[in-house]
Structures are given as structure tokens and as C-alpha cells.
Design a protein around this motif. Structure first.
Motif, PDB file in Angstrom:
ATOM      1  N   LEU A  38      22.718  26.499  28.224  1.00 22.59           N
ATOM      2  CA  LEU A  38      23.218  27.816  27.851  1.00 22.59           C
ATOM      3  C   LEU A  38      24.392  28.219  28.743  1.00 22.59           C
ATOM      4  O   LEU A  38      24.304  28.154  29.973  1.00 22.59           O
ATOM      5  N   ALA A  39      25.481  28.626  28.096  1.00 22.38           N
ATOM      6  CA  ALA A  39      26.654  29.127  28.811  1.00 22.38           C
ATOM      7  C   ALA A  39      27.212  30.319  28.044  1.00 22.38           C
ATOM      8  O   ALA A  39      28.271  30.233  27.417  1.00 22.38           O
ATOM      9  N   PRO A  40      26.494  31.458  28.029  1.00 27.18           N
ATOM     10  CA  PRO A  40      27.006  32.641  27.321  1.00 27.18           C
ATOM     11  C   PRO A  40      28.386  33.015  27.841  1.00 27.18           C
ATOM     12  O   PRO A  40      28.667  32.894  29.030  1.00 27.18           O
ATOM     13  N   MET A  41      29.238  33.499  26.922  1.00 28.86           N
ATOM     14  CA  MET A  41      30.643  33.702  27.248  1.00 28.86           C
ATOM     15  C   MET A  41      31.069  35.153  27.034  1.00 28.86           C
ATOM     16  O   MET A  41      30.375  35.935  26.400  1.00 28.86           O
ATOM     17  N   SER A  42      32.251  35.462  27.538  1.00 32.30           N
ATOM     18  CA  SER A  42      32.861  36.767  27.342  1.00 32.30           C
ATOM     19  C   SER A  42      34.371  36.601  27.446  1.00 32.30           C
ATOM     20  O   SER A  42      34.857  35.672  28.100  1.00 32.30           O
ATOM     21  N   ASP A  43      35.118  37.490  26.806  1.00 34.10           N
ATOM     22  CA  ASP A  43      36.573  37.488  26.924  1.00 34.10           C
ATOM     23  C   ASP A  43      37.058  38.636  27.800  1.00 34.10           C
ATOM     24  O   ASP A  43      38.249  38.913  27.867  1.00 34.10           O
ATOM     25  N   GLY A  44      36.135  39.310  28.487  1.00 29.18           N
ATOM     26  CA  GLY A  44      36.481  40.433  29.350  1.00 29.18           C
ATOM     27  C   GLY A  44      35.934  41.757  28.852  1.00 29.18           C
ATOM     28  O   GLY A  44      35.919  42.736  29.574  1.00 29.18           O
ATOM     29  N   GLY A  45      35.473  41.780  27.599  1.00 29.32           N
ATOM     30  CA  GLY A  45      34.942  43.000  27.014  1.00 29.32           C
ATOM     31  C   GLY A  45      33.487  43.228  27.356  1.00 29.32           C
ATOM     32  O   GLY A  45      32.969  42.711  28.361  1.00 29.32           O
ATOM     33  N   PRO A  46      32.769  44.010  26.539  1.00 29.43           N
ATOM     34  CA  PRO A  46      31.357  44.301  26.813  1.00 29.43           C
ATOM     35  C   PRO A  46      30.539  43.033  27.028  1.00 29.43           C
ATOM     36  O   PRO A  46      30.660  42.058  26.282  1.00 29.43           O
ATOM     37  N   GLY A  47      29.719  43.052  28.060  1.00 29.71           N
ATOM     38  CA  GLY A  47      28.912  41.889  28.408  1.00 29.71           C
ATOM     39  C   GLY A  47      29.523  41.029  29.493  1.00 29.71           C
ATOM     40  O   GLY A  47      28.897  40.071  29.963  1.00 29.71           O
ATOM     41  N   PHE A  48      30.710  41.368  29.945  1.00 27.57           N
ATOM     42  CA  PHE A  48      31.424  40.590  30.962  1.00 27.57           C
ATOM     43  C   PHE A  48      30.585  40.379  32.222  1.00 27.57           C
ATOM     44  O   PHE A  48      30.429  39.252  32.706  1.00 27.57           O
ATOM     45  N   VAL A  49      30.007  41.453  32.736  1.00 24.82           N
ATOM     46  CA  VAL A  49      29.219  41.358  33.967  1.00 24.82           C
ATOM     47  C   VAL A  49      27.931  40.579  33.737  1.00 24.82           C
ATOM     48  O   VAL A  49      27.562  39.716  34.545  1.00 24.82           O
ATOM     49  N   LEU A  85      28.608  41.449  42.572  1.00 26.57           N
ATOM     50  CA  LEU A  85      29.219  40.982  43.816  1.00 26.57           C
ATOM     51  C   LEU A  85      28.825  39.532  44.049  1.00 26.57           C
ATOM     52  O   LEU A  85      27.632  39.195  44.159  1.00 26.57           O
ATOM     53  N   VAL A  86      29.823  38.660  44.090  1.00 31.33           N
ATOM     54  CA  VAL A  86      29.608  37.234  44.335  1.00 31.33           C
ATOM     55  C   VAL A  86      30.544  36.829  45.468  1.00 31.33           C
ATOM     56  O   VAL A  86      31.759  36.713  45.275  1.00 31.33           O
ATOM     57  N   GLY A  87      29.972  36.632  46.662  1.00 30.02           N
ATOM     58  CA  GLY A  87      30.809  36.358  47.814  1.00 30.02           C
ATOM     59  C   GLY A  87      31.726  37.553  48.065  1.00 30.02           C
ATOM     60  O   GLY A  87      31.296  38.699  48.104  1.00 30.02           O
ATOM     61  N   GLY A  88      33.009  37.280  48.175  1.00 27.18           N
ATOM     62  CA  GLY A  88      33.962  38.357  48.403  1.00 27.18           C
ATOM     63  C   GLY A  88      34.583  38.909  47.141  1.00 27.18           C
ATOM     64  O   GLY A  88      35.524  39.704  47.205  1.00 27.18           O
ATOM     65  N   THR A  89      34.048  38.518  45.978  1.00 28.07           N
ATOM     66  CA  THR A  89      34.601  38.961  44.697  1.00 28.07           C
ATOM     67  C   THR A  89      33.665  39.950  44.019  1.00 28.07           C
ATOM     68  O   THR A  89      32.452  39.739  43.988  1.00 28.07           O
ATOM     69  N   ALA A  90      34.238  41.008  43.485  1.00 24.99           N
ATOM     70  CA  ALA A  90      33.478  41.964  42.677  1.00 24.99           C
ATOM     71  C   ALA A  90      33.979  41.889  41.243  1.00 24.99           C
ATOM     72  O   ALA A  90      35.191  41.862  40.997  1.00 24.99           O
ATOM     73  N   TYR A  91      33.042  41.859  40.303  1.00 24.57           N
ATOM     74  CA  TYR A  91      33.374  41.844  38.885  1.00 24.57           C
ATOM     75  C   TYR A  91      33.008  43.202  38.290  1.00 24.57           C
ATOM     76  O   TYR A  91      31.893  43.689  38.477  1.00 24.57           O
ATOM     77  N   VAL A  92      33.957  43.792  37.586  1.00 20.24           N
ATOM     78  CA  VAL A  92      33.828  45.130  37.026  1.00 20.24           C
ATOM     79  C   VAL A  92      34.058  45.051  35.523  1.00 20.24           C
ATOM     80  O   VAL A  92      34.971  44.369  35.068  1.00 20.24           O
ATOM     81  N   GLU A  93      33.243  45.751  34.761  1.00 17.50           N
ATOM     82  CA  GLU A  93      33.374  45.772  33.299  1.00 17.50           C
ATOM     83  C   GLU A  93      33.850  47.157  32.869  1.00 17.50           C
ATOM     84  O   GLU A  93      33.098  48.138  32.938  1.00 17.50           O
ATOM     85  N   SER A  94      35.095  47.245  32.427  1.00 18.71           N
ATOM     86  CA  SER A  94      35.658  48.553  32.113  1.00 18.71           C
ATOM     87  C   SER A  94      34.907  49.253  30.985  1.00 18.71           C
ATOM     88  O   SER A  94      34.809  50.488  30.964  1.00 18.71           O
ATOM     89  N   ALA A  95      34.356  48.485  30.041  1.00 21.99           N
ATOM     90  CA  ALA A  95      33.658  49.099  28.903  1.00 21.99           C
ATOM     91  C   ALA A  95      32.438  49.896  29.338  1.00 21.99           C
ATOM     92  O   ALA A  95      32.001  50.805  28.632  1.00 21.99           O
ATOM     93  N   GLN A  96      31.879  49.583  30.503  1.00 25.44           N
ATOM     94  CA  GLN A  96      30.727  50.348  30.968  1.00 25.44           C
ATOM     95  C   GLN A  96      31.109  51.794  31.277  1.00 25.44           C
ATOM     96  O   GLN A  96      30.267  52.689  31.208  1.00 25.44           O
ATOM     97  N   ALA A  97      32.371  52.037  31.612  1.00 29.88           N
ATOM     98  CA  ALA A  97      32.808  53.391  31.977  1.00 29.88           C
ATOM     99  C   ALA A  97      33.605  54.077  30.881  1.00 29.88           C
ATOM    100  O   ALA A  97      33.637  55.311  30.834  1.00 29.88           O
ATOM    101  N   CYS A  98      34.255  53.301  30.008  1.00 26.54           N
ATOM    102  CA  CYS A  98      35.095  53.938  28.984  1.00 26.54           C
ATOM    103  C   CYS A  98      35.000  53.220  27.647  1.00 26.54           C
ATOM    104  O   CYS A  98      35.941  53.259  26.848  1.00 26.54           O
ATOM    105  N   GLY A  99      33.877  52.550  27.394  1.00 20.24           N
ATOM    106  CA  GLY A  99      33.730  51.767  26.179  1.00 20.24           C
ATOM    107  C   GLY A  99      33.705  52.602  24.913  1.00 20.24           C
ATOM    108  O   GLY A  99      33.340  53.783  24.926  1.00 20.24           O
ATOM    109  N   ILE A 100      34.077  51.958  23.813  1.00 17.31           N
ATOM    110  CA  ILE A 100      34.121  52.654  22.530  1.00 17.31           C
ATOM    111  C   ILE A 100      32.733  53.110  22.099  1.00 17.31           C
ATOM    112  O   ILE A 100      32.589  54.085  21.358  1.00 17.31           O
ATOM    113  N   HIS A 101      31.698  52.438  22.616  1.00 17.94           N
ATOM    114  CA  HIS A 101      30.330  52.864  22.292  1.00 17.94           C
ATOM    115  C   HIS A 101      30.000  54.207  22.943  1.00 17.94           C
ATOM    116  O   HIS A 101      29.056  54.886  22.518  1.00 17.94           O
TER     117      HIS A 101
END
Length: 367
Positions: A38-49, A85-101
Motif C-alpha cells: 500500500l502506497a496511498p498518494m496525494s497531490d497536495g490537496g485533502p489527505g496530504f498529511v 513533524l518528521v525530523g526537521g520537516t513539518a508538513y501542513v495541509e492547507s485544506a484543513q484550514a481553508c478547504g472547500i468542504h
């Protein structure tokens, strides 16, 4: 036989992680001897994190930030969100704060990206030296002005009140916002390469899906051009500046770099390596249509599979392209939940229907 399962979300019904698990269950029902990776994917939109957490692990930090609605408007002014947070990198999903949903696809010109700025600020406060912002699925068209305001930028008009309030903007002081992210590498991960404004810009290309009629699209596009003139007109023309209603532009103004969202996730999860060791690659999304060729997950997965000389098939809620077009997109087969089980079941029981469809596909493709 080794099967690589790398779907995107099925918008409105299944996350990418849930879709991958449903496909695996169905495939194993017919071919229990096969190894399914299994390798679920994302293009940067909802589900990115969620997708990156499933593959990379790391620590999840729960926060509460401003939602897209301005104080006094209908809707929650605070929404829950999660940083990875993975090591020194943080991943942020913009849709969580301003998503169309969160906006219902209405009045995109009145909604703000301030919550995304708050997420970036939280990531910096958590010690991240690199912040990757997944862009996609936004219900906003404010040129990223809200993000800039949340990080301290000042202007002669309100920056945190939506694109409709950018009228007449002439001066923007970005120094306070840039100071917050000094020494931090910002990355905008997006599936589109639109500029900020113009015929192919944020308002005219994506405004309709956010509730802007033709008149509002023209008006907001003009305001975005004013924002570009007040800040950096050259950066407004860069590919990806119009992503997520212009959030890409705001990140570029802060010194960020833009990368294709699919490529970033594919590298993070080691998709190419998985494909080289697979006998077949399965991908999927809610609607497989011509938009799937422009930075979307299925086309990206198909390209990786082709590079590895492996067949690729797509399982989708709906398949809206013909056989010739499907092959032009790099697919060896395309299967539809709606065609197989009808629209009612496809939406009422998406996981069960997807599992059943995967079992059918396994009868054709498993050794």
C-alpha cells in the motif's frame, strides 16, 4: 505476484488511505497469495498529511486555527488541524484550514487563508527548519493575503478578509512575515501550475467551483492583479502562484519554492522503487476524467509505472474517458464503481463497493 496499490482520495467518500485498504481487502479476497503493498498518494490537496504520515511516520501535532470564515460570518471561526513533524520537516495541509468542504463551495471571495498562515507559524514554533505546505482543495481566492496577515504582514487594506476586500491595495509590508520564516525553507506542493491572475489565474480557472459567478471572477481577478502590483508582479506569473486561490503566490513572496505535489509525495513514499518491484500497479480516484492528466495522482502513478515497465490500471468512482483516451493517459485498464454497481451503492457503500471491484479486477489481472 506483487501488487502496488497507490490511489488518491475518492473525494467526498474515501481518503486515500481508506481507498488503498479497501482495494487490498478486495484483491486478497480473490488472490490471497499475492503480496499487496500500500502506497496511498496525494497531490497536495485533502489527505496530504494523512498520506505522508501513513508512509513516513513522524509525530502529529493537533492545533486549532482560524477557519476560512471571517468573524461575524456564518460558520466556525476556529477549526481543528494537524501538523506532521518528521525530523526537521513539518508538513501542513492547507485544506484543513481553508478547504472547500469548510465553505460549502460558496462565496470564495469572502473567505480567508489566515488559518494556513497560523499553521505555518505553529510549524515554525515547533522547530521545523523546513515547512512543506500542501496546496489544493481550497475554498478561498484571496491570493494568500490571509496567510501573509497571520504571519504579520501589513497593508493599506484588510489582508485577512478575503479576496473581495483587496480592492485598492497599494502597499504591503512583508517584512514582519518574512522575519517569522527567516531561516526556514518553505515549499509549496501543488497539483496546478496556474499563475496568480489573468485568463488562466486563480479566480478565472477555479473561481466557479468556489462559488464565484462570472462577474465575481472578473472582479476578484482584478483585485489579485492589484495585489501583484503592490508586491511582486514577476512572482505572480510563476507556475503555481495561483494554486489554492493564490496561496502559492504568498509562499513565493516569502521566499518559498514550488514543487509538484505528486512528485514530492512520490519521492517521500519511494513510489518508483515500489513500482520496480511490483508486477502491476493499481491507482484510483473519485472521477477519472481529462483533468486527471494535469498533475493528478493517476497520471503521475501511470508515468511511474511506465518508467518501471509495469502495467497500470485505475479504479475510479466514475470513468469519463474512452479507451483511446485512457491509454493516452498511460492506463492499461480503467474500472468504474458506478458502471459496476450503480451510483446508489457507489456512494452509499464506497469502501465495500471498491473492495468488490478490486476483487473483480484481480480475477483479470492476478496471475
Amino acid at each position: 505476484m506483487r501488487v502496488l496499490v497507490a490511489p488518491d482520495k475518492f473525494a467526498g467518500t474515501l481518503t486515500a488511505v481508506e481507498a488503498a485498504e479497501a482495494i487490498a481487502v478486495g484483491w486478497h479476497r480473490h488472490a490471497p497469495q499475492d503480496e499487496v503493498v500500500l502506497a496511498p498518494m496525494s497531490d497536495g490537496g485533502p489527505g496530504f498529511v494523512d498520506v505522508l504520515h501513513a508512509s513516513l511516520g513522524g509525530d502529529l501535532l493537533a492545533v486549532s486555527v482560524a477557519g476560512p470564515a471571517r468573524a461575524g460570518d456564518t460558520g466556525d471561526t476556529q477549526v481543528p488541524a494537524t501538523l506532521l513533524l518528521v525530523g526537521g520537516t513539518a508538513y501542513v495541509e492547507s485544506a484543513q484550514a481553508c478547504g472547500i468542504h469548510l465553505t460549502g463551495g460558496r462565496h470564495g471571495e469572502r473567505h480567508t487563508t489566515a488559518g494556513v498562515g497560523a499553521l505555518v507559524k505553529e510549524a515554525v514554533a515547533a522547530g521545523a527548519q523546513r515547512v512543506v505546505v500542501g496546496l489544493g482543495g481550497s475554498g478561498t481566492v484571496d491570493g494568500g493575503a490571509g496567510l501573509l496577515a497571520a504571519l504579520g504582514a501589513r497593508a493599506d487594506v484588510p489582508l485577512d478578509a478575503g479576496g473581495a476586500m483587496l480592492r485598492g491595495v497599494r502597499t504591503v509590508d512583508l517584512r514582519p512575515a518574512r522575519a517569522v520564516v527567516t531561516g526556514v525553507d518553505l515549499v509549496a506542493a501543488t497539483d496546478v501550475d496556474s499563475p496568480l491572475a489573468g485568463l488562466f489565474g486563480a479566480a478565472k480557472t477555479f473561481g466557479a467551483q468556489k462559488g464565484l459567478d462570472e462577474g465575481a471572477q472578473i472582479v476578484v481577478d482584478g483585485y489579485l492583479q492589484e495585489l501583484a502590483l503592490a508586491t511582486d508582479r514577476r512572482l505572480a506569473l510563476e507556475p503555481g502562484a495561483g494554486a489554492a486561490g493564490g496561496l502559492g503566490f504568498a509562499l513565493l513572496l516569502l521566499g518559498g519554492a514550488r514543487v509538484p505535489g505528486f512528485a514530492l509525495v512520490a519521492d517521500a513514499v519511494g513510489l518508483a522503487e515500489h513500482a520496480r518491484h511490483a508486477d502491476i500497479v493499481i491507482t484510483g480516484e473519485g472521477s477519472f476524467d481529462f483533468s486527471s492528466r494535469t498533475g493528478k495522482v493517476p497520471a503521475g502513478v501511470a508515468a511511474v509505472a511506465a518508467e518501471a515497465l509495469r502495467p497500470c490500471v485505475v479504479l475510479a468512482g466514475e470513468v469519463l474517458v474512452g479507451a483511446r483516451e485512457m491509454r493516452a493517459l498511460g492506463m492499461d485498464g480503467a474500472y468504474s464503481l458506478v458502471d459496476a454497481f450503480g451510483r446508489e451503492r457507489a456512494f452509499a457503500d464506497p469502501a465495500g463497493a471498491l473492495s468488490d471491484l478490486a476483487a473483480r479486477v484481480a480475477r483479470t489481472w492476478s496471475a
